[in-house]
Design a protein around this motif. Structure first.
Motif, PDB file in Angstrom:
ATOM      1  N   LEU A   1      11.219 -16.664  -6.500  1.00  0.00           N
ATOM      2  CA  LEU A   1      11.767 -16.007  -5.155  1.00  0.00           C
ATOM      3  C   LEU A   1      12.405 -14.803  -5.464  1.00  0.00           C
ATOM      4  CD1 LEU A   1      12.512 -16.722  -2.237  1.00  0.00           C
ATOM      5  CD2 LEU A   1      14.618 -17.882  -3.266  1.00  0.00           C
ATOM      6  N   LEU A   2      13.105 -14.510  -6.384  1.00  0.00           N
ATOM      7  CA  LEU A   2      13.767 -13.098  -6.707  1.00  0.00           C
ATOM      8  C   LEU A   2      12.862 -12.023  -6.919  1.00  0.00           C
ATOM      9  CD1 LEU A   2      16.948 -14.467  -9.121  1.00  0.00           C
ATOM     10  CD2 LEU A   2      16.955 -13.814  -6.563  1.00  0.00           C
ATOM     11  N   LEU A   3      11.721 -12.558  -7.641  1.00  0.00           N
ATOM     12  CA  LEU A   3      10.532 -11.545  -7.757  1.00  0.00           C
ATOM     13  C   LEU A   3      10.087 -10.899  -6.730  1.00  0.00           C
ATOM     14  CD1 LEU A   3       8.386 -13.164 -10.660  1.00  0.00           C
ATOM     15  CD2 LEU A   3      10.116 -11.273 -10.953  1.00  0.00           C
ATOM     16  N   VAL A   4       9.953 -11.494  -5.457  1.00  0.00           N
ATOM     17  CA  VAL A   4       9.646 -10.913  -4.210  1.00  0.00           C
ATOM     18  C   VAL A   4      10.217  -9.740  -3.817  1.00  0.00           C
ATOM     19  CG1 VAL A   4       9.058 -11.327  -1.787  1.00  0.00           C
ATOM     20  CG2 VAL A   4       8.726 -13.128  -3.275  1.00  0.00           C
ATOM     21  N   PRO A   5      11.716  -9.809  -3.796  1.00  0.00           N
ATOM     22  CA  PRO A   5      12.249  -8.281  -3.372  1.00  0.00           C
ATOM     23  C   PRO A   5      12.231  -7.158  -4.536  1.00  0.00           C
ATOM     24  CG  PRO A   5      13.812 -10.136  -3.576  1.00  0.00           C
ATOM     25  CD  PRO A   5      12.415 -10.737  -3.445  1.00  0.00           C
ATOM     26  N   LEU A   6      12.237  -7.850  -5.666  1.00  0.00           N
ATOM     27  CA  LEU A   6      12.121  -6.905  -6.715  1.00  0.00           C
ATOM     28  C   LEU A   6      10.893  -6.133  -6.775  1.00  0.00           C
ATOM     29  CD1 LEU A   6      13.290  -5.876  -9.451  1.00  0.00           C
ATOM     30  CD2 LEU A   6      12.439  -7.770 -10.329  1.00  0.00           C
ATOM     31  N   HIS A   7       9.831  -6.898  -6.496  1.00  0.00           N
ATOM     32  CA  HIS A   7       8.462  -6.437  -6.802  1.00  0.00           C
ATOM     33  C   HIS A   7       8.067  -5.380  -5.512  1.00  0.00           C
ATOM     34  CE1 HIS A   7       4.297  -6.144  -7.723  1.00  0.00           C
ATOM     35  NE2 HIS A   7       3.697  -6.363  -6.506  1.00  0.00           N
ATOM     36  N   LEU A   8       8.709  -5.830  -4.431  1.00  0.00           N
ATOM     37  CA  LEU A   8       8.553  -4.909  -3.279  1.00  0.00           C
ATOM     38  C   LEU A   8       9.216  -3.635  -3.350  1.00  0.00           C
ATOM     39  CD1 LEU A   8       8.797  -7.201  -0.281  1.00  0.00           C
ATOM     40  CD2 LEU A   8       6.678  -6.145  -1.104  1.00  0.00           C
ATOM     41  N   SER A   9      10.482  -3.627  -3.933  1.00  0.00           N
ATOM     42  CA  SER A   9      11.197  -2.474  -4.269  1.00  0.00           C
ATOM     43  C   SER A   9      10.405  -1.626  -5.390  1.00  0.00           C
ATOM     44  CB  SER A   9      12.734  -2.851  -4.916  1.00  0.00           C
ATOM     45  OG  SER A   9      13.384  -1.695  -5.239  1.00  0.00           O
ATOM     46  N   ASN A  10      10.066  -2.348  -6.366  1.00  0.00           N
ATOM     47  CA  ASN A  10       9.363  -1.350  -7.466  1.00  0.00           C
ATOM     48  C   ASN A  10       8.019  -0.614  -6.902  1.00  0.00           C
ATOM     49  OD1 ASN A  10      11.207  -1.817  -9.570  1.00  0.00           O
ATOM     50  ND2 ASN A  10      10.326  -3.742 -10.114  1.00  0.00           N
ATOM     51  N   ILE A  11       7.366  -1.606  -6.071  1.00  0.00           N
ATOM     52  CA  ILE A  11       6.217  -0.792  -5.675  1.00  0.00           C
ATOM     53  C   ILE A  11       6.662   0.436  -4.594  1.00  0.00           C
ATOM     54  CG2 ILE A  11       4.264  -1.388  -3.841  1.00  0.00           C
ATOM     55  CD1 ILE A  11       3.645  -2.350  -6.469  1.00  0.00           C
ATOM     56  N   ASN A  12       7.534   0.194  -3.852  1.00  0.00           N
ATOM     57  CA  ASN A  12       7.928   1.196  -2.955  1.00  0.00           C
ATOM     58  C   ASN A  12       8.354   2.580  -3.813  1.00  0.00           C
ATOM     59  OD1 ASN A  12       7.252  -0.177  -0.620  1.00  0.00           O
ATOM     60  ND2 ASN A  12       9.339  -1.007  -0.490  1.00  0.00           N
ATOM     61  N   SER A  13       9.156   2.216  -4.686  1.00  0.00           N
ATOM     62  CA  SER A  13       9.369   3.220  -5.603  1.00  0.00           C
ATOM     63  C   SER A  13       8.549   4.067  -6.306  1.00  0.00           C
ATOM     64  CB  SER A  13      10.625   2.836  -6.652  1.00  0.00           C
ATOM     65  OG  SER A  13      11.104   3.741  -7.545  1.00  0.00           O
ATOM     66  N   VAL A  14       7.518   3.406  -7.023  1.00  0.00           N
ATOM     67  CA  VAL A  14       6.546   4.038  -7.687  1.00  0.00           C
ATOM     68  C   VAL A  14       5.545   4.618  -6.581  1.00  0.00           C
ATOM     69  CG1 VAL A  14       4.395   3.403  -9.087  1.00  0.00           C
ATOM     70  CG2 VAL A  14       6.586   2.191  -9.573  1.00  0.00           C
ATOM     71  N   SER A  15       5.273   3.983  -5.352  1.00  0.00           N
ATOM     72  CA  SER A  15       4.388   4.646  -4.396  1.00  0.00           C
ATOM     73  C   SER A  15       5.080   5.946  -3.894  1.00  0.00           C
ATOM     74  CB  SER A  15       4.472   3.699  -3.391  1.00  0.00           C
ATOM     75  OG  SER A  15       3.557   4.270  -2.226  1.00  0.00           O
ATOM     76  N   SER A  16       6.554   6.007  -3.991  1.00  0.00           N
ATOM     77  CA  SER A  16       7.091   7.337  -3.400  1.00  0.00           C
ATOM     78  C   SER A  16       7.032   8.500  -4.673  1.00  0.00           C
ATOM     79  CB  SER A  16       8.761   7.147  -3.288  1.00  0.00           C
ATOM     80  OG  SER A  16       8.801   6.170  -2.197  1.00  0.00           O
ATOM     81  N   ASP A  17       7.095   7.942  -5.789  1.00  0.00           N
ATOM     82  CA  ASP A  17       6.892   8.910  -7.028  1.00  0.00           C
ATOM     83  C   ASP A  17       5.650   9.618  -6.810  1.00  0.00           C
ATOM     84  OD1 ASP A  17       9.476   8.203  -7.757  1.00  0.00           O
ATOM     85  OD2 ASP A  17       8.946   6.943  -9.222  1.00  0.00           O
ATOM     86  N   LEU A  18       4.381   8.475  -6.584  1.00  0.00           N
ATOM     87  CA  LEU A  18       3.049   9.125  -6.654  1.00  0.00           C
ATOM     88  C   LEU A  18       2.888   9.888  -5.428  1.00  0.00           C
ATOM     89  CD1 LEU A  18       0.248   8.795  -7.916  1.00  0.00           C
ATOM     90  CD2 LEU A  18      -0.042   6.506  -6.312  1.00  0.00           C
ATOM     91  N   MET A  19       3.403   9.693  -4.244  1.00  0.00           N
ATOM     92  CA  MET A  19       3.098  10.575  -3.077  1.00  0.00           C
ATOM     93  C   MET A  19       4.079  11.822  -3.629  1.00  0.00           C
ATOM     94  SD  MET A  19       1.730   9.051  -0.988  1.00  0.00           S
ATOM     95  CE  MET A  19       1.537   7.271  -0.511  1.00  0.00           C
ATOM     96  N   ALA A  20       5.194  11.940  -4.146  1.00  0.00           N
ATOM     97  CA  ALA A  20       5.874  13.129  -4.631  1.00  0.00           C
ATOM     98  C   ALA A  20       4.800  13.978  -5.682  1.00  0.00           C
ATOM     99  CB  ALA A  20       7.028  13.038  -5.176  1.00  0.00           C
ATOM    100  N   GLN A  21       4.119  13.365  -6.474  1.00  0.00           N
ATOM    101  CA  GLN A  21       3.174  13.811  -7.518  1.00  0.00           C
ATOM    102  C   GLN A  21       2.097  14.582  -6.915  1.00  0.00           C
ATOM    103  OE1 GLN A  21       2.165  10.805 -10.431  1.00  0.00           O
ATOM    104  NE2 GLN A  21       4.386  10.866 -11.183  1.00  0.00           N
ATOM    105  N   ILE A  22       1.415  13.934  -5.817  1.00  0.00           N
ATOM    106  CA  ILE A  22       0.518  14.580  -5.071  1.00  0.00           C
ATOM    107  C   ILE A  22       0.834  15.546  -4.346  1.00  0.00           C
ATOM    108  CG2 ILE A  22      -1.112  13.812  -3.055  1.00  0.00           C
ATOM    109  CD1 ILE A  22      -1.176  11.014  -3.818  1.00  0.00           C
ATOM    110  N   THR A  23       1.930  15.463  -3.552  1.00  0.00           N
ATOM    111  CA  THR A  23       2.458  16.751  -2.812  1.00  0.00           C
ATOM    112  C   THR A  23       2.668  17.906  -3.937  1.00  0.00           C
ATOM    113  OG1 THR A  23       3.625  15.366  -1.446  1.00  0.00           O
ATOM    114  CG2 THR A  23       4.141  17.461  -1.439  1.00  0.00           C
ATOM    115  N   GLU A  24       3.193  17.723  -4.974  1.00  0.00           N
ATOM    116  CA  GLU A  24       3.428  18.650  -5.998  1.00  0.00           C
ATOM    117  C   GLU A  24       2.065  19.359  -6.522  1.00  0.00           C
ATOM    118  OE1 GLU A  24       5.634  19.418 -10.420  1.00  0.00           O
ATOM    119  OE2 GLU A  24       5.512  17.433  -9.334  1.00  0.00           O
ATOM    120  N   LYS A  25       1.010  18.361  -6.718  1.00  0.00           N
ATOM    121  CA  LYS A  25      -0.362  18.612  -7.122  1.00  0.00           C
ATOM    122  C   LYS A  25      -0.921  19.787  -6.002  1.00  0.00           C
ATOM    123  CE  LYS A  25      -4.717  16.940  -8.903  1.00  0.00           C
ATOM    124  NZ  LYS A  25      -5.201  15.884  -9.218  1.00  0.00           N
ATOM    125  N   VAL A  26      -0.891  19.440  -4.780  1.00  0.00           N
ATOM    126  CA  VAL A  26      -1.425  19.914  -3.643  1.00  0.00           C
ATOM    127  C   VAL A  26      -0.766  21.409  -3.622  1.00  0.00           C
ATOM    128  CG1 VAL A  26      -1.575  20.023  -1.167  1.00  0.00           C
ATOM    129  CG2 VAL A  26      -2.135  18.067  -2.389  1.00  0.00           C
TER     130      VAL A  26
END
Length: 265
Positions: A98-123
């Motif tokens: 049960l605790l893994l659900v919000p933790l996983h969603l938070s991690n995915i959002n954080s990693v996704s935001s970092d990836l978006m920033a990397q794509i923007t920087e690369k562009v």
């Protein structure tokens, strides 16, 4: 030979116990080495825990069936000692999933935001490269003598049938040289017309920028799709496992508590 209920109960208890113990040991080894500060490690561990989450559930189910057979046979009184720890383990696993659900969603959002920033920087870096390339073309176009030399060099190769220093080029290489010669010739013609040259360079820059924007959109959509799939698949599975474990654990503990009260009365 007739198979007795006691034999079936014993086999189910043995298999279920081994599965449960081995899966818990697997979970322990899966956690090491600990890297709680690494979000990618947390995501990997969460996925692995959820993917393996059905094994302890099957083990506990086998134990429940064995205990049901045992309880329906008045001559058998085995398996009573391990019931409380198993229900406690089920409750703990339910809470963890049960605790893994919000933790996983938070991690995915954080990693996704970092990836978006990397794509923007690369562009941004590629946009700077495009601007530098266009500026270089502009500088070359303003030097007609250099253009004539470049065109002459390529014409020599083309007229020689693609032979350079005794070596014959591949058809694709000769085609590339021909295309470069034509582009340089076009720039030489435009060098005599400043306004037309400026318009052509702007056209080239806009085309390259549009192509880069298209690549950026594809990369962003791909990253969003992967993040959505990761978050939904793991989170839903973890939530389902949590419900199953909590129901088994809490109901089991409740039944043990009721039996204990009846025994003391």
């Amino acid at each position: 030979m007739k198979i007795s209920s006691s034999f079936i109960s014993l086999c189910l208890t043995l298999v279920g116990g081994i599965l449960l113990i081995s899966s818990l040991i697997d979970y322990l080894f899966l956690l090491f080495p600990l890297q709680f500060q690494d979000q990618n490690w947390q995501i990997t561990i969460t996925n692995s825990l959820v993917d393996r989450g059905i094994v302890p559930l099957m083990a506990i189910s086998l134990l429940l069936i064995a205990w049901w057979i045992n309880d329906n046979n008045s001559n058998q009184k085995t398996g009573q000692i391990i019931r409380l720890p198993v229900f406690i383990i089920a409750s703990i696993l339910g809470l963890i999933f049960l605790l893994l659900v919000p933790l996983h969603l938070s991690n995915i959002n954080s990693v996704s935001s970092d990836l978006m920033a990397q794509i923007t920087e690369k562009v941004g870096q590629q946009q700077a490269q495009i601007q530098g390339f266009v500026a270089q073309l502009d500088a070359i176009a303003k030097n007609p003598e250099q253009l004539k030399q470049e065109i002459a060099q390529r014409n020599q190769v083309i007229e020689a049938g693609g032979v350079i220093q005794g070596q014959k080029l591949e058809p694709q290489q000769l085609e590339l040289i021909t295309s470069q010669r034509d582009q340089l010739q076009q720039m030489l013609d435009l060098s005599q017309k400043p306004e037309a040259l400026k318009a052509k360079l702007q056209e080239v820059e806009v085309r390259l920028q549009n192509e880069l924007k298209e690549v950026e959109n594809k990369e962003i959509n791909k990253a969003k799709t992967i993040a959505l799939k990761q978050s939904l698949r793991t989170s839903i599975s973890s939530l389902m496992l949590s419900i199953a474990y909590i129901v088994i654990g809490w109901l089991g503990l409740q039944m043990i508590l009721i039996k204990s009260k009846k025994a003391t009365e």
